[in-house]
Design a protein around this motif. Structure first.
Motif, mmCIF file in Angstrom:
data_model
loop_
_atom_site.group_PDB
_atom_site.id
_atom_site.type_symbol
_atom_site.label_atom_id
_atom_site.label_comp_id
_atom_site.label_asym_id
_atom_site.label_seq_id
_atom_site.Cartn_x
_atom_site.Cartn_y
_atom_site.Cartn_z
ATOM 1 N N THR A 142 -2.742 4.087 -2.864
ATOM 2 C CA THR A 142 -3.839 3.368 -2.023
ATOM 3 C C THR A 142 -4.769 4.266 -1.438
ATOM 4 O O THR A 142 -6.195 4.247 -1.280
ATOM 5 C CB THR A 142 -3.200 2.492 -0.886
ATOM 6 N N GLY A 143 -4.066 5.444 -1.117
ATOM 7 C CA GLY A 143 -4.801 6.502 -0.537
ATOM 8 C C GLY A 143 -4.128 7.846 -0.408
ATOM 9 O O GLY A 143 -2.941 7.641 -0.697
ATOM 10 N N SER A 194 -3.791 -1.743 -6.214
ATOM 11 C CA SER A 194 -3.700 -0.322 -5.488
ATOM 12 C C SER A 194 -3.259 -0.485 -4.000
ATOM 13 O O SER A 194 -3.329 0.291 -3.249
ATOM 14 C CB SER A 194 -5.249 0.434 -5.622
ATOM 15 N N GLY A 195 -2.926 -1.912 -3.823
ATOM 16 C CA GLY A 195 -2.581 -1.807 -2.251
ATOM 17 C C GLY A 195 -3.586 -1.947 -1.562
ATOM 18 O O GLY A 195 -3.507 -1.792 -0.059
ATOM 19 N N THR A 196 -4.801 -2.201 -1.809
ATOM 20 C CA THR A 196 -5.954 -2.110 -0.913
ATOM 21 C C THR A 196 -6.198 -3.368 -0.229
ATOM 22 O O THR A 196 -6.176 -4.422 -0.710
ATOM 23 C CB THR A 196 -7.576 -1.764 -1.954
ATOM 24 N N ASN A 197 -6.337 -3.033 1.133
ATOM 25 C CA ASN A 197 -6.913 -4.141 1.990
ATOM 26 C C ASN A 197 -8.069 -4.222 2.290
ATOM 27 O O ASN A 197 -8.751 -3.484 3.080
ATOM 28 C CB ASN A 197 -5.872 -4.080 3.180
ATOM 29 N N PRO A 207 0.725 -1.364 0.112
ATOM 30 C CA PRO A 207 -0.166 -0.034 -0.059
ATOM 31 C C PRO A 207 0.798 1.468 -0.032
ATOM 32 O O PRO A 207 1.884 1.287 0.556
ATOM 33 C CB PRO A 207 -0.738 -0.047 1.349
ATOM 34 N N GLU A 257 -13.263 -4.100 8.226
ATOM 35 C CA GLU A 257 -13.029 -3.826 9.837
ATOM 36 C C GLU A 257 -13.851 -2.410 10.022
ATOM 37 O O GLU A 257 -14.657 -2.286 10.940
ATOM 38 C CB GLU A 257 -11.910 -4.143 10.007
ATOM 39 N N GLU A 258 -13.605 -1.553 9.214
ATOM 40 C CA GLU A 258 -13.719 -0.277 9.428
ATOM 41 C C GLU A 258 -15.345 -0.042 9.475
ATOM 42 O O GLU A 258 -16.089 0.679 10.375
ATOM 43 C CB GLU A 258 -13.175 0.799 8.523
ATOM 44 N N VAL A 286 -5.569 6.791 9.276
ATOM 45 C CA VAL A 286 -5.418 6.698 7.780
ATOM 46 C C VAL A 286 -4.930 5.405 7.722
ATOM 47 O O VAL A 286 -5.100 4.600 6.954
ATOM 48 C CB VAL A 286 -4.900 7.771 7.075
ATOM 49 N N LEU A 312 0.578 5.463 0.402
ATOM 50 C CA LEU A 312 -0.193 6.740 0.664
ATOM 51 C C LEU A 312 0.436 8.091 0.326
ATOM 52 O O LEU A 312 1.654 8.018 0.620
ATOM 53 C CB LEU A 312 -0.303 6.689 2.233
ATOM 54 N N LYS A 318 -4.568 2.914 9.904
ATOM 55 C CA LYS A 318 -5.313 1.814 10.322
ATOM 56 C C LYS A 318 -6.476 1.399 9.187
ATOM 57 O O LYS A 318 -6.762 0.339 8.894
ATOM 58 C CB LYS A 318 -6.081 2.129 11.567
ATOM 59 N N LYS A 319 -6.925 2.475 8.446
ATOM 60 C CA LYS A 319 -7.803 2.336 7.395
ATOM 61 C C LYS A 319 -7.205 1.384 6.390
ATOM 62 O O LYS A 319 -7.885 0.759 5.769
ATOM 63 C CB LYS A 319 -8.049 3.733 6.846
ATOM 64 N N VAL A 320 -5.844 1.748 5.904
ATOM 65 C CA VAL A 320 -5.162 1.005 4.976
ATOM 66 C C VAL A 320 -4.706 -0.355 5.491
ATOM 67 O O VAL A 320 -4.686 -1.315 4.803
ATOM 68 C CB VAL A 320 -4.121 1.896 4.533
ATOM 69 N N LEU A 321 -4.154 -0.520 6.687
ATOM 70 C CA LEU A 321 -3.290 -1.601 7.118
ATOM 71 C C LEU A 321 -4.343 -2.505 7.944
ATOM 72 O O LEU A 321 -4.071 -3.850 7.912
ATOM 73 C CB LEU A 321 -2.118 -1.382 7.827
ATOM 74 N N GLY A 322 -5.504 -1.968 8.562
ATOM 75 C CA GLY A 322 -6.450 -2.688 9.355
ATOM 76 C C GLY A 322 -5.673 -2.778 11.011
ATOM 77 O O GLY A 322 -4.718 -2.112 11.053
ATOM 78 N N GLY A 323 -6.531 -3.271 11.629
ATOM 79 C CA GLY A 323 -6.218 -3.258 13.118
ATOM 80 C C GLY A 323 -5.092 -4.045 13.459
ATOM 81 O O GLY A 323 -4.560 -4.818 12.820
ATOM 82 N N ALA A 383 -9.354 -4.668 6.095
ATOM 83 C CA ALA A 383 -9.352 -3.493 6.683
ATOM 84 C C ALA A 383 -10.491 -2.663 6.560
ATOM 85 O O ALA A 383 -11.049 -1.934 7.426
ATOM 86 C CB ALA A 383 -8.134 -2.873 6.470
ATOM 87 N N PHE A 389 -11.059 5.825 -0.245
ATOM 88 C CA PHE A 389 -9.639 5.478 -1.155
ATOM 89 C C PHE A 389 -9.955 4.667 -2.340
ATOM 90 O O PHE A 389 -9.412 4.464 -3.271
ATOM 91 C CB PHE A 389 -8.669 5.136 -0.130
#
Lengths: 121, 101, 698
Positions: free
Chosen positions: A99-100, C162-165, A77, C171-172, A114, A79, A116-121, C168, C222
């Motif tokens: 990714t964002g 795009s590297g999107t998980n 990812p 989860e959000e 941000v 950013l 956390k949004k991308v990598l998760g918890g 995650a 995103f």
């Protein structure tokens, strides 16, 4: 521990980001421009890359293109740091596989949210 | 229940994510060549992403096509949560696919 | 944060120091783009850093200076004495603001206002430039009530790139409230057809949450450009008179519609989960029931939306949907051809009339369907402006990019696949073609090099040219290198285009140094492969000292081609109509006359011909009469000899499966009206083969 590569030509931005990220429990790698970042990536595969756009030697979007072309790194990812909430840079970034983005100014809370949004918890 | 042959057991590592799905994909293709039931041992898996879960689903589907049993075993709670999060629990975790073997 | 403030002050002092030097040099050489860039970057960096500490005064001020410098950088404003003067003053002002313990003092504000006024006057932008919004705007009032949202989320196949998980992201969503997720797995294939790097899933998610619609949308911020997303609120808080009674209220609506009984509702309400979710889980109501229960409300809401906002005249459609439409239309065209053929066998006026009508309609439908996929190439072109600017900066070259014919339309799938080859060709032109400014000046050229991108129609093709006015290709050096690499035989004679096309061969590079621009692993051979895979071809012309032009000829569309149906023996073949120049008859006497040389006269010259019968069938007796189709190929004009030309034929290309990918002379196959199959000829390959044979036999 998740590892994050930060790429920015401003020492201020790098240092403060590093501080936030370490507090958030991340391991940090650094590069001052795209060329340095690619050098770092030769030996590392971080979980995330955060890069500025406007930098000498190699800008952030070119770095992004290179990352997406690399077989080892294409899924990392990325950013993009933008100063203004500039639609055009975000769109360009998205088109190149970002990714964002993180819009400056940022504080620790915003950055970690941000991430956390991308990598998760 | 399909054929009662001893299953092939596939062991997954700590991480099962997009970076390694290609290698795993190749391995799964080989597993299918054996024409035996498949059991994926998830005990060591800690982090999994959707690319990984989707590949498991595809493996399951391949087994179904050949009328072979498929099951996940020793699924850890964090992975179980993620499977449920993606709505794949009914597909991947049904009938005794949880911790018991 | 204080330790960073110190870093910031140090860094800024350093930057402002170089800025001063740079500004002074810039005054003497006002055209030095590197310097302008450097000056701009200092402002940009200071602004970015100051924003970290919410130094709003510094941010706002540097933003104005940066905007002015950006205009200089883009050539909209020239470097003048006055500009340098003001920038120097601004620099001193920034230094003084940074030195102050807190952001800015009232005196600073006053100085800022004076300088900003002067800068904007100079730049001709008296209207205040829009400032970055530093403060977070609180748009949505906190919604205190629950809403039930239905989210349809279909990630694009390529979403992982795009590297999107995705986990995650889910989860959000889950963190926002009560979440239940239904996965549609039917499009996830078994391993045999599976690509592990693609996403095949479709999710339908029900979310009961206090969060506003915007907050839910924000989760997808995103990915919104890389997925199909539909978020609808099934029960809107604002439409409920009493927030606390929300669950009861939804139940009442459903009872009112007779979908559940009051007993069922009270059962559901006695548990703690949100009512919508429970009812769906228990199969009491389906999602469609909930939707239809709210049909009236929805309609009203849509009406309000229509009245409120401006109505869009365009809709966005997934390109896969268009693909399948084009596919179906293709099948229709084939079926129609079959109908026409059958109807011609019966002498039935009403059947004939109907066949004609369907032919007309299907042609119309085909044209419309193809038109839907056509996109102007201009957007792709404009993307390269940035590329050129960045490249010329990093290579120390002065460049402009000229684009023409941006309105030329091409099939979207062609345009998508064109991006990478074009990027590579442009890079190549700038890196290898355009000389450094000093060398250009010595050669009597403008210091600034020009790369033009030109698109234009040419029959059923589009020609895209990448022209540079650089050093041009060195014929002799390329040829020598070609021989050295064994790409060219010692006695082989090549024409100019052939020599230049050597640079497209794998492993061929005459670049003497690897720059960071061209050394990125994508070779020119990849470019030529990609263009070929699009059914296109490449021509290169170049004059030493004047420049190089690379022309890409591409078909307007990939799915349907106009062809000429021909017959050899019992087999039928299709020749792409775009390359057909003429059809001639080849009688016995012509054959006698040219037998040995296999040449025939055409438009005042002699043109070689190839007999397909010899290529695809055995060499048994020739028929009395043959036809000769004159074609324009990338190897020049060639005649193709067939038994019979049957006529125009519109055809849908079916790709031959991977098993046949080694077939050299065929690009695809098509089903004819009578249900038999015809192969589509690859003229470029066929004529290339003939050429090799003829040179070998000499």
């Amino acid at each position: 521990m998740k590892q994050i590569l930060i790429v920015d030509d401003s020492r201020t931005v790098r240092d403060s980001l590093k501080f936030f990220l370490k507090e958030g429990g991340y391991d940090v790698l650094e590069g001052a421009d795209g060329v340095e970042a690619l050098k770092v990536l030769e030996t590392a595969r971080p979980n995330l890359i955060i890069t500025d756009v406007n930098m000498p030697n190699m800008d952030g979007l070119t770095l992004l293109e290179n990352v997406r072309k690399s077989p080892d790194h294409k899924f990392i990812p990325v950013l993009v740091l933008t100063t203004e909430s500039q639609q055009s840079i975000m769109e360009k970034g998205k088109a190149l596989g970002a990714t964002g983005w993180i819009v400056k100014p940022f504080d620790s809370q915003k950055v970690l949210a941000v991430i956390k949004k991308v990598l998760g918890g | 229940m399909a054929r009662r042959t001893k299953p092939v057991v596939v062991n997954l590592d700590d991480e099962f994510q997009i970076h390694m799905v290609n290698d795993r994909f190749q391995e799964f293709l080989h597993v299918m060549e054996e024409e035996r039931p498949v059991e994926v041992d998830m005990s060591r898996v800690n982090s999994v992403d959707f690319a990984g879960l989707q590949l498991l689903y595809s493996l399951k589907r391949s087994c179904e096509e050949k009328d072979l049993d498929f099951r996940l075993s020793h699924v850890t709670p964090p992975v179980e949560q993620k499977i449920a999060l993606c709505g794949l629990d009914r597909e991947l975790l049904k009938d005794g696919a949880d911790g018991s073997v | 944060m204080d330790q960073f403030k110190q870093v910031f002050v140090e860094e800024a002092e350093e930057l402002l120091g170089t800025l001063e030097d740079n500004l002074l040099v810039l005054e003497d050489s006002p055209d030095d783009r590197d310097l302008i860039d450097a000056v701009f970057r200092v402002m940009h960096t200071i602004k970015g850093s100051a924003a970290m500490f919410d130094f709003k005064g510094i941010v706002d001020f540097t933003h104005v200076v940066e905007s002015v410098l950006d205009r200089v950088r883009n050539g909209e404003l020239t470097v003048s004495h006055e500009l340098i003067d003001l920038t120097l003053k601004s620099r001193d002002h920034i230094q003084s603001m940074i030195g102050s313990p807190s952001d800015v003092t009232p005196e600073h504000e006053a100085t800022s206002a004076v300088l900003i006024g002067a800068l904007e006057k100079l730049a001709g932008t008296e209207k205040k430039a829009p400032l970055p919004s530093v403060k977070k705007v609180q748009n949505d009032e906190d919604v205190e009530c629950y809403s039930l949202y239905r989210i349809l989320f279909i990630p694009d196949r390529e979403i992982f790139f795009s590297g999107t998980n995705l986990i995650a992201l889910l989860e959000e969503l889950q963190d926002l409230g009560e979440y239940s997720c239904y996965a549609y797995t039917s499009s996830i294939p078994s391993l045999a057809e599976y690509n592990p790097e693609m996403s095949y899933i479709r999710w339908e998610i029900y979310l009961t949450t206090k969060a506003s619609l915007n907050a839910v949308k924000d989760v997808f911020i995103f990915v919104e450009s890389s997925c199909e997303l539909e978020i609808s609120s099934l029960v809107e808080a604002s439409e409920l008179p009493d927030c606390l009674g929300e669950e009861k209220r939804l139940g009442e609506i459903l009872i009112g519609r007779g979908l559940i009984t009051p007993e069922e509702l009270s059962d559901v309400l006695s548990t703690q989960k949100p009512v919508g979710q429970i009812m769906m889980e228990n199969g009491l109501v389906s999602s469609t029931d909930v939707e239809s229960a709210l049909h009236q409300q929805q309609t009203e809401r849509k009406l309000r939306e229509k009245q409120g906002g401006e109505r869009e005249n365009t809709i966005r459609v997934k390109s896969e949907k268009l693909d399948s439409l084009v596919d179906s239309v293709g099948e229709l065209v084939t079926a129609q051809a079959r109908l026409s053929q059958i109807s011609s066998q019966y002498d039935d006026p009403s059947l004939n009339a109907l066949a004609e009508l369907i032919e007309r309609l299907s042609t119309e439908l085909r044209d419309n369907a193809m038109g839907l996929r056509m996109v102007p190439i201009g957007t792709t072109f404009s993307r390269f402006k940035r590329l050129v600017r960045d490249l010329s900066n990093s290579l120390g070259k002065e460049m402009t990019l000229v684009t023409r014919g941006g309105e030329t339309e091409l099939d979207k799938s062609v345009i998508d696949k064109l991006n990478d080859p074009l990027v590579h060709l442009i890079r190549n032109s700038i890196d290898h073609g355009i000389e450094a400014p000093e060398i250009r000046a010595e050669a009597g050229k403008k210091r600034e090099g020009t790369v033009s991108l030109v698109a234009d129609y040419s029959g059923a093709n589009v020609i895209i040219q990448i022209k540079d006015d650089g050093a041009g290709l060195d014929r002799e050096r390329i040829l020598a290198k070609g021989r050295e690499k064994g790409l060219v035989g010692p006695d082989e004679n090549l024409n100019e285009n052939e020599i230049f096309k050597l640079i497209l061969q794998p492993g061929f590079s005459t670049a003497q140094k690897i720059t960071d621009v061209s050394g990125r692993g994508v070779g020119m051979d990849v470019v030529s492969k990609e263009i070929e895979s699009l059914g296109g071809s490449i021509f290169i012309t170049s004059t030493v000292g004047k420049g190089t032009t690379i022309s890409l000829s591409l078909p307007l569309t990939l799915a349907i081609i106009e062809g000429l149906l021909v017959r050899i023996g019992d087999e039928k073949f299709v020749i792409p109509l775009a390359s057909v120049q003429a059809c001639l008859e080849l009688g016995q006497e012509d054959r006698e006359a040219h037998r040995e040389k296999r040449l025939f006269p055409f438009r005042g010259g002699m043109v070689p011909y190839i007999r397909l019968r010899e290529l695809f069938l055995d060499r048994r007796e020739l028929p009395d009469r043959e036809h000769l189709v004159v074609t324009q190929t990338e190897n020049g004009i060639f005649g193709i000899v067939v038994d019979e030309v049957i006529g125009d034929y519109q055809t849908v290309i079916k790709n031959l499966g991977r098993l046949y990918k080694n077939l050299q002379l065929i690009t695809g196959a098509t089903i004819l009206g009578d249900g038999t199959m015809a192969l589509i000829l690859d003229l470029n390959k066929i004529t290339a083969l003939a050429k090799v044979e003829s040179t070998a036999s000499l």
